[in-house]
Design a protein around this motif. Structure first.
Motif, PDB file in Angstrom:
ATOM      1  N   UNK A   1       0.889  -1.287   0.129  1.00 48.36           N
ATOM      2  CA  UNK A   1      -0.064  -0.100   0.192  1.00 48.36           C
ATOM      3  C   UNK A   1       1.131   1.147   0.046  1.00 48.36           C
ATOM      4  N   UNK A   2       0.450   2.325  -0.621  1.00 48.61           N
ATOM      5  CA  UNK A   2       1.211   3.560  -0.390  1.00 48.61           C
ATOM      6  C   UNK A   2       0.229   4.578  -0.010  1.00 48.61           C
ATOM      7  N   UNK A   3       0.667   5.575   0.817  1.00 45.95           N
ATOM      8  CA  UNK A   3      -0.037   6.765   1.697  1.00 45.95           C
ATOM      9  C   UNK A   3       0.323   8.035   1.448  1.00 45.95           C
ATOM     10  N   UNK A   4      -0.419   8.828   1.341  1.00 43.26           N
ATOM     11  CA  UNK A   4      -0.115  10.221   1.073  1.00 43.26           C
ATOM     12  C   UNK A   4      -0.319  11.091   2.369  1.00 43.26           C
ATOM     13  N   UNK A   5       0.715  11.944   2.761  1.00 36.74           N
ATOM     14  CA  UNK A   5       0.532  12.721   3.940  1.00 36.74           C
ATOM     15  C   UNK A   5       0.994  14.156   3.310  1.00 36.74           C
ATOM     16  N   UNK A   6       0.160  15.124   4.006  1.00 30.73           N
ATOM     17  CA  UNK A   6       0.348  16.454   3.648  1.00 30.73           C
ATOM     18  C   UNK A   6       1.265  17.281   4.439  1.00 30.73           C
TER      19      UNK A   6
ATOM     20  N   UNK B   1      -4.782  12.716   9.834  1.00 32.00           N
ATOM     21  CA  UNK B   1      -4.619  11.916  10.964  1.00 32.00           C
ATOM     22  C   UNK B   1      -5.426  10.525  10.916  1.00 32.00           C
ATOM     23  N   UNK B   2      -6.358  10.532   9.803  1.00 35.49           N
ATOM     24  CA  UNK B   2      -6.965   9.412   9.619  1.00 35.49           C
ATOM     25  C   UNK B   2      -6.348   7.881   9.628  1.00 35.49           C
ATOM     26  N   UNK B   3      -7.063   6.701  10.076  1.00 36.93           N
ATOM     27  CA  UNK B   3      -6.825   5.440   9.879  1.00 36.93           C
ATOM     28  C   UNK B   3      -7.770   4.821   9.237  1.00 36.93           C
ATOM     29  N   UNK B   4      -7.363   3.839   8.035  1.00 39.15           N
ATOM     30  CA  UNK B   4      -6.031   3.973   7.541  1.00 39.15           C
ATOM     31  C   UNK B   4      -5.668   5.347   7.062  1.00 39.15           C
ATOM     32  N   UNK B   5      -4.381   5.490   6.741  1.00 37.79           N
ATOM     33  CA  UNK B   5      -3.997   6.906   6.123  1.00 37.79           C
ATOM     34  C   UNK B   5      -4.695   7.084   4.695  1.00 37.79           C
ATOM     35  N   UNK B   6      -4.828   8.128   4.015  1.00 39.43           N
ATOM     36  CA  UNK B   6      -5.089   8.295   2.728  1.00 39.43           C
ATOM     37  C   UNK B   6      -4.279   7.602   1.705  1.00 39.43           C
ATOM     38  N   UNK B   7      -4.755   6.666   0.794  1.00 39.09           N
ATOM     39  CA  UNK B   7      -3.973   5.657  -0.174  1.00 39.09           C
ATOM     40  C   UNK B   7      -3.653   6.938  -0.999  1.00 39.09           C
TER      41      UNK B   7
END
Length: 179
Positions: free
Chosen positions: A88-93, A99-105
């Motif tokens: 999986x890959x997640x995007x963080x600003x 802070x959501x779980x799971x993070x934004x894909x």
């Protein structure tokens, strides 16, 4: 190819050694290998899955991770790679946000290949969309390699370095690789 010996957050835990290697290949391909030495066979390996599905919460089991930061920017990507061959890959600003779980894909990074090996894990990632969308060059990027190892001796956290009082893979100071 650059290689890094990852260290356990628990400095007393010396039973398992882990090395990560990073290689830029072609204009937009990132190859990473993880070599694990576990002479006591303490690591708990998840069962293999077919067709490399995207799955959340991979860090709840043995999981290798790649963090991709951008010089002078707050945003970053986290890529989770399971020895099961799920990913999986997640995007963080910015730092752990949102802070959501799971993070934004994140769908601007694609998997070329993910393979569990007798010594660990190999992955090839396509960064074309990520690099072009943000108008980046390889020299704009910096990389962090980490791992959560579920073992018969408890959970162990490995990273290039640990500069926080608690294991914190999102700390950009610990992402040491630059192109």
């Amino acid at each position: 190819m650059a290689s890094y010996e990852l260290s356990a957050f628990n400095r007393q835990f010396q039973a398992i050694s882990l090395v990560g290697a990073i290689e830029q290949q072609s204009p937009f391909t990132l190859n990473v290998g993880f070599w694990l030495r576990d002479p006591n066979q303490w690591v708990e390996w998840p069962a293999l899955v077919a067709s490399h599905p995207r799955q959340d919460f991979l860090w709840e089991h043995t999981c290798f991770e790649i963090f991709i930061g951008v010089q002078g920017e707050d945003f970053y990507r986290e890529i989770n790679l399971s020895p099961s061959q799920a990913w999986q890959a997640y995007a963080f600003e910015e730092y752990r946000y949102p802070e959501q779980m799971p993070p934004v894909a994140a769908y601007d990074i694609e998997l070329n290949q993910l393979k569990r090996t007798h010594y660990g894990l190999n992955v090839s990632l396509d960064l074309t969309e990520f690099i072009l969308k943000h108008k980046l060059k390889w020299t704009d990027l910096f990389i962090g390699l980490t791992a959560v190892l579920k073992t018969s001796q408890g959970e162990q956290f490995y990273a290039m370095q640990h500069s926080s009082p608690a294991a914190d893979f999102h700390n950009k100071r610990d992402w040491l690789h630059q192109f």
